[in-house]
Design an enzyme around this catalytic site. Structure first.
Site, PDB file in Angstrom:
ATOM      1  N   TYR A   1      50.002 -17.304  30.153  1.00  0.00           N
ATOM      2  CA  TYR A   1      50.032 -17.246  28.688  1.00  0.00           C
ATOM      3  C   TYR A   1      48.773 -16.533  28.206  1.00  0.00           C
ATOM      4  O   TYR A   1      48.054 -17.000  27.339  1.00  0.00           O
ATOM      5  CB  TYR A   1      50.123 -18.664  28.114  1.00  0.00           C
ATOM      6  CG  TYR A   1      50.662 -18.757  26.697  1.00  0.00           C
ATOM      7  CD1 TYR A   1      52.001 -18.505  26.424  1.00  0.00           C
ATOM      8  CD2 TYR A   1      49.822 -19.106  25.636  1.00  0.00           C
ATOM      9  CE1 TYR A   1      52.494 -18.600  25.137  1.00  0.00           C
ATOM     10  CE2 TYR A   1      50.306 -19.213  24.339  1.00  0.00           C
ATOM     11  CZ  TYR A   1      51.649 -18.954  24.098  1.00  0.00           C
ATOM     12  OH  TYR A   1      52.145 -19.063  22.816  1.00  0.00           O
TER      13      TYR A   1
ATOM     14  N   ARG B   1      49.323 -23.966  34.880  1.00  0.00           N
ATOM     15  CA  ARG B   1      48.686 -25.088  35.567  1.00  0.00           C
ATOM     16  C   ARG B   1      48.257 -26.108  34.528  1.00  0.00           C
ATOM     17  O   ARG B   1      47.654 -25.759  33.514  1.00  0.00           O
ATOM     18  CB  ARG B   1      47.457 -24.610  36.333  1.00  0.00           C
ATOM     19  CG  ARG B   1      47.767 -23.688  37.504  1.00  0.00           C
ATOM     20  CD  ARG B   1      46.545 -22.870  37.859  1.00  0.00           C
ATOM     21  NE  ARG B   1      46.121 -22.076  36.702  1.00  0.00           N
ATOM     22  CZ  ARG B   1      45.003 -21.404  36.619  1.00  0.00           C
ATOM     23  NH1 ARG B   1      44.161 -21.421  37.624  1.00  0.00           N
ATOM     24  NH2 ARG B   1      44.699 -20.714  35.542  1.00  0.00           N
TER      25      ARG B   1
ATOM     26  N   LYS C   1      53.817  -0.436  27.186  1.00  0.00           N
ATOM     27  CA  LYS C   1      52.717   0.534  27.219  1.00  0.00           C
ATOM     28  C   LYS C   1      51.696   0.185  26.147  1.00  0.00           C
ATOM     29  O   LYS C   1      51.357   0.998  25.286  1.00  0.00           O
ATOM     30  CB  LYS C   1      53.257   1.960  27.052  1.00  0.00           C
ATOM     31  CG  LYS C   1      54.089   2.455  28.217  1.00  0.00           C
ATOM     32  CD  LYS C   1      53.247   2.936  29.400  1.00  0.00           C
ATOM     33  CE  LYS C   1      52.996   1.888  30.452  1.00  0.00           C
ATOM     34  NZ  LYS C   1      52.075   2.329  31.506  1.00  0.00           N
TER      35      LYS C   1
ATOM     36  N   ASP D   1      49.626   4.108  37.503  1.00  0.00           N
ATOM     37  CA  ASP D   1      48.743   3.179  36.812  1.00  0.00           C
ATOM     38  C   ASP D   1      47.362   3.175  37.465  1.00  0.00           C
ATOM     39  O   ASP D   1      46.335   3.269  36.793  1.00  0.00           O
ATOM     40  CB  ASP D   1      49.374   1.785  36.874  1.00  0.00           C
ATOM     41  CG  ASP D   1      48.556   0.765  36.122  1.00  0.00           C
ATOM     42  OD1 ASP D   1      48.724   0.669  34.909  1.00  0.00           O
ATOM     43  OD2 ASP D   1      47.732   0.077  36.758  1.00  0.00           O
TER      44      ASP D   1
ATOM     45  N   GLU E   1      43.759   4.769  35.737  1.00  0.00           N
ATOM     46  CA  GLU E   1      42.531   4.013  35.477  1.00  0.00           C
ATOM     47  C   GLU E   1      41.367   4.493  36.340  1.00  0.00           C
ATOM     48  O   GLU E   1      40.225   4.463  35.910  1.00  0.00           O
ATOM     49  CB  GLU E   1      42.762   2.503  35.621  1.00  0.00           C
ATOM     50  CG  GLU E   1      43.111   2.036  36.998  1.00  0.00           C
ATOM     51  CD  GLU E   1      43.784   0.670  37.003  1.00  0.00           C
ATOM     52  OE1 GLU E   1      44.260   0.212  35.966  1.00  0.00           O
ATOM     53  OE2 GLU E   1      43.848   0.069  38.092  1.00  0.00           O
TER      54      GLU E   1
ATOM     55  N   GLU F   1      25.726  11.356  21.059  1.00  0.00           N
ATOM     56  CA  GLU F   1      26.482  12.577  21.376  1.00  0.00           C
ATOM     57  C   GLU F   1      27.530  12.373  22.459  1.00  0.00           C
ATOM     58  O   GLU F   1      28.605  12.963  22.382  1.00  0.00           O
ATOM     59  CB  GLU F   1      25.520  13.699  21.787  1.00  0.00           C
ATOM     60  CG  GLU F   1      24.679  14.224  20.635  1.00  0.00           C
ATOM     61  CD  GLU F   1      25.507  14.681  19.433  1.00  0.00           C
ATOM     62  OE1 GLU F   1      26.649  15.165  19.624  1.00  0.00           O
ATOM     63  OE2 GLU F   1      25.019  14.534  18.297  1.00  0.00           O
TER      64      GLU F   1
ATOM     65  N   SER G   1      35.235  21.607  14.632  1.00  0.00           N
ATOM     66  CA  SER G   1      34.844  22.920  14.108  1.00  0.00           C
ATOM     67  C   SER G   1      35.272  24.039  15.064  1.00  0.00           C
ATOM     68  O   SER G   1      35.541  23.795  16.247  1.00  0.00           O
ATOM     69  CB  SER G   1      33.331  22.969  13.937  1.00  0.00           C
ATOM     70  OG  SER G   1      32.721  22.962  15.218  1.00  0.00           O
TER      71      SER G   1
HETATM   72  P1  NAD Z   1      45.642 -12.440  31.452  1.00  0.00           P
HETATM   73  O1  NAD Z   1      44.449 -12.545  32.338  1.00  0.00           O
HETATM   74  O2  NAD Z   1      45.439 -12.072  30.016  1.00  0.00           O
HETATM   75  O3  NAD Z   1      46.444 -13.820  31.444  1.00  0.00           O
HETATM   76  C1  NAD Z   1      46.745 -14.515  32.618  1.00  0.00           C
HETATM   77  C2  NAD Z   1      47.384 -15.873  32.323  1.00  0.00           C
HETATM   78  O4  NAD Z   1      47.745 -16.491  33.549  1.00  0.00           O
HETATM   79  C3  NAD Z   1      46.490 -16.872  31.604  1.00  0.00           C
HETATM   80  O5  NAD Z   1      47.292 -17.613  30.710  1.00  0.00           O
HETATM   81  C4  NAD Z   1      46.011 -17.778  32.744  1.00  0.00           C
HETATM   82  O6  NAD Z   1      45.683 -19.073  32.281  1.00  0.00           O
HETATM   83  C5  NAD Z   1      47.253 -17.816  33.610  1.00  0.00           C
HETATM   84  N1  NAD Z   1      47.024 -18.141  35.016  1.00  0.00           N
HETATM   85  C6  NAD Z   1      45.994 -17.765  35.818  1.00  0.00           C
HETATM   86  N2  NAD Z   1      46.166 -18.240  37.059  1.00  0.00           N
HETATM   87  C7  NAD Z   1      47.344 -18.922  37.046  1.00  0.00           C
HETATM   88  C8  NAD Z   1      48.086 -19.643  38.043  1.00  0.00           C
HETATM   89  N3  NAD Z   1      47.633 -19.747  39.291  1.00  0.00           N
HETATM   90  N4  NAD Z   1      49.264 -20.206  37.667  1.00  0.00           N
HETATM   91  C9  NAD Z   1      49.737 -20.093  36.418  1.00  0.00           C
HETATM   92  N5  NAD Z   1      49.089 -19.421  35.437  1.00  0.00           N
HETATM   93  C10 NAD Z   1      47.902 -18.857  35.753  1.00  0.00           C
HETATM   94  O7  NAD Z   1      46.653 -11.414  32.172  1.00  0.00           O
HETATM   95  P2  NAD Z   1      47.413 -10.157  31.526  1.00  0.00           P
HETATM   96  O8  NAD Z   1      46.419  -9.084  31.190  1.00  0.00           O
HETATM   97  O9  NAD Z   1      48.376 -10.625  30.498  1.00  0.00           O
HETATM   98  O10 NAD Z   1      48.212  -9.626  32.810  1.00  0.00           O
HETATM   99  C11 NAD Z   1      49.425 -10.223  33.244  1.00  0.00           C
HETATM  100  C12 NAD Z   1      50.274  -9.176  33.956  1.00  0.00           C
HETATM  101  O11 NAD Z   1      50.614  -8.146  33.014  1.00  0.00           O
HETATM  102  C13 NAD Z   1      49.560  -8.484  35.095  1.00  0.00           C
HETATM  103  O12 NAD Z   1      50.523  -8.206  36.098  1.00  0.00           O
HETATM  104  C14 NAD Z   1      49.082  -7.187  34.477  1.00  0.00           C
HETATM  105  O13 NAD Z   1      48.915  -6.140  35.416  1.00  0.00           O
HETATM  106  C15 NAD Z   1      50.256  -6.894  33.543  1.00  0.00           C
HETATM  107  N6  NAD Z   1      49.979  -6.001  32.406  1.00  0.00           N
HETATM  108  C16 NAD Z   1      48.929  -6.219  31.580  1.00  0.00           C
HETATM  109  C17 NAD Z   1      48.714  -5.380  30.491  1.00  0.00           C
HETATM  110  C18 NAD Z   1      47.583  -5.625  29.517  1.00  0.00           C
HETATM  111  O14 NAD Z   1      47.435  -4.849  28.591  1.00  0.00           O
HETATM  112  N7  NAD Z   1      46.781  -6.667  29.649  1.00  0.00           N
HETATM  113  C19 NAD Z   1      49.583  -4.308  30.242  1.00  0.00           C
HETATM  114  C20 NAD Z   1      50.684  -4.135  31.086  1.00  0.00           C
HETATM  115  C21 NAD Z   1      50.869  -4.985  32.170  1.00  0.00           C
HETATM  116 MG    MG Z   2      45.992   0.239  35.029  1.00  0.00          MG
END
Ligand code: NAD
Ligand code: MG
Length: 338
Positions: free
Chosen positions: A19, A42, A125, A185, A189, A221, A246
């Site tokens: 979440y 958890r 995205k 991806d 990055e 700059e 410019s």
């Molecule tokens: P995040 O770090 O913001 O959130 C992770 C969540 O997982 C938190 O709610 C945390 O409490 C929970 N968590 C951690 N360990 C856990 C466990 N063992 N069991 C259950 N819950 C647990 O992560 P995010 O940035 O939302 O990334 C999630 C996925 O989305 C990843 O695969 C990431 O690559 C992908 N993603 C992220 C973005 C972005 O902009 N952040 C964009 C596209 C895809």
């Molecule tokens: Mg990336």
């Protein structure tokens, strides 16, 4: 709130594991689209109370997975393999769908999903906050989607229905595969967004300071003003940037840009891509993570100690509008890649 007209997941129970940035936005949008969502976390973890307070049925991951027709894995990438083995694999129903927002663990075989489930990907995205905000105003953020494994014959329909449920279908859905999503991806990055851009800025700063110019002037700059340029890229591509700078800046761009980023740079970009494609990068990163991040910590410390950080902190303290932005970020971290 609108309800999605896509029928594929209308009777389905969706478990959203995590979440955070994406998990919260997906869970809220899916619920507002009329779908049945349970959040898996958890007990005692940082997001448990938050998801409860926002009205969700919250359960431990294993329990959320049991009975779910679709399981969205939205935890940090590095915890996903353990989460899969402990909570998902023993509990996910045959024929259910396992959904990722990033392909790393499946593509690099850190997770080898059971053969009797669908495996799909839907990646917006944009950061979670934007996915939520656009949905709330009746629009959506474009999504890319993919199918890795289709046992139900419905994998594609499920991916598209999920993308519709989070609002992506209102904007644009682009088909990809796990390999393309993962490799592009990582390349983006490494070569351009994080690695390329920060190294370009540091080298530009060092060049000016070593030539005797004031660090404060150099900071403005080569770092501060980059935002104005990136905003123009974002709104209208390189064409829009060229409209707004410019003639002198344009001429300098044409003659000097290719002297800095030349054919040799592109060859090195190809080498970075080759390391991603053949698994070298993934292998090194997984080993680094297992070893407790020794090099990662060293690299990070060097970045934090770079002179541009000291001068930057001093200058930003005099630009109060930036402190407001830092307290309430308009941007979120890119996916925490595993
Ligand atoms: P995040 O770090 O913001 O959130 C992770 C969540 O997982 C938190 O709610 C945390 O409490 C929970 N968590 C951690 N360990 C856990 C466990 N063992 N069991 C259950 N819950 C647990 O992560 P995010 O940035 O939302 O990334 C999630 C996925 O989305 C990843 O695969 C990431 O690559 C992908 N993603 C992220 C973005 C972005 O902009 N952040 C964009 C596209 C895809
Ligand atoms: Mg990336």
């Amino acid at each position: 709130m609108s309800t999605t007209s896509n029928p594929t997941l209308a009777q389905a129970r969706i478990a959203v594991l995590g979440y955070g940035s994406q998990g919260r936005a997906h869970a809220l949008n899916l619920r507002d689209s009329g779908l049945d969502v349970v959040v898996g976390l958890r007990k005692g973890g940082p997001s448990w109370e938050k998801a409860r307070a926002e009205g969700f049925n919250v359960a431990e991951p294993a329990e959320a997975v049991r009975g779910a027709d679709l399981v969205a894995v939205l935890t940090p990438d590095m915890v996903q393999p353990a989460l899969y083995h402990e909570s998902i694999e023993p509990n996910i129903k045959p024929g259910a769908a396992l959904l990722f927002a990033h392909g790393f663990n499946v593509h690099f075989k850190q997770i080898e999903p059971r053969a009797d489930i669908d495996v799909i990907l839907v990646a917006p995205k944009g950061p979670g906050a934007l996915v939520r905000r656009e949905y709330e105003i009746g629009r959506g953020v474009p999504c890319i989607w993919a199918v890795h494994q289709d046992v139900s014959g419905q994998a594609e329909a499920k991916a598209k229905a999920y993308a519709d449920g989070i609002g992506g279908g209102r904007a644009l859905l682009i088909k990809t595969d796990f390999k393309e999503e993962t490799e592009t991806d990582l390349f983006g990055e490494q070569a351009v967004l994080c690695g390329g851009a920060s190294s370009l800025v540091q080298a530009g700063f060092e060049t000016l300071v070593e030539a005797g110019y004031q660090p404060e002037i150099a900071y403005y700059e080569v770092l501060h003003e980059l935002k104005l340029i990136v905003d123009l890229f974002y709104e209208g591509g390189i064409a829009r940037m060229l409209e707004f700078v410019s003639e002198t800046a344009q001429y300098g761009d044409y003659v000097s840009g290719p002297r800095v980023i030349d054919a040799a740079t592109k060859e090195r970009m190809k080498a970075v891509l080759a390391d991603i494609q053949d698994g070298t990068f993934a292998r090194n990163w997984i080993a680094e993570h297992k070893a407790g991040l020794p090099n990662y910590k060293r690299f990070k410390q060097a970045d934090l100690e770079h002179p541009i950080e000291q001068v930057g902190a001093k200058l930003r303290a005099r630009m109060p509008w930036l402190q407001a932005a830092a307290a309430k970020p308009t941007t979120e971290p890119l996916k925490k890649v595993g």
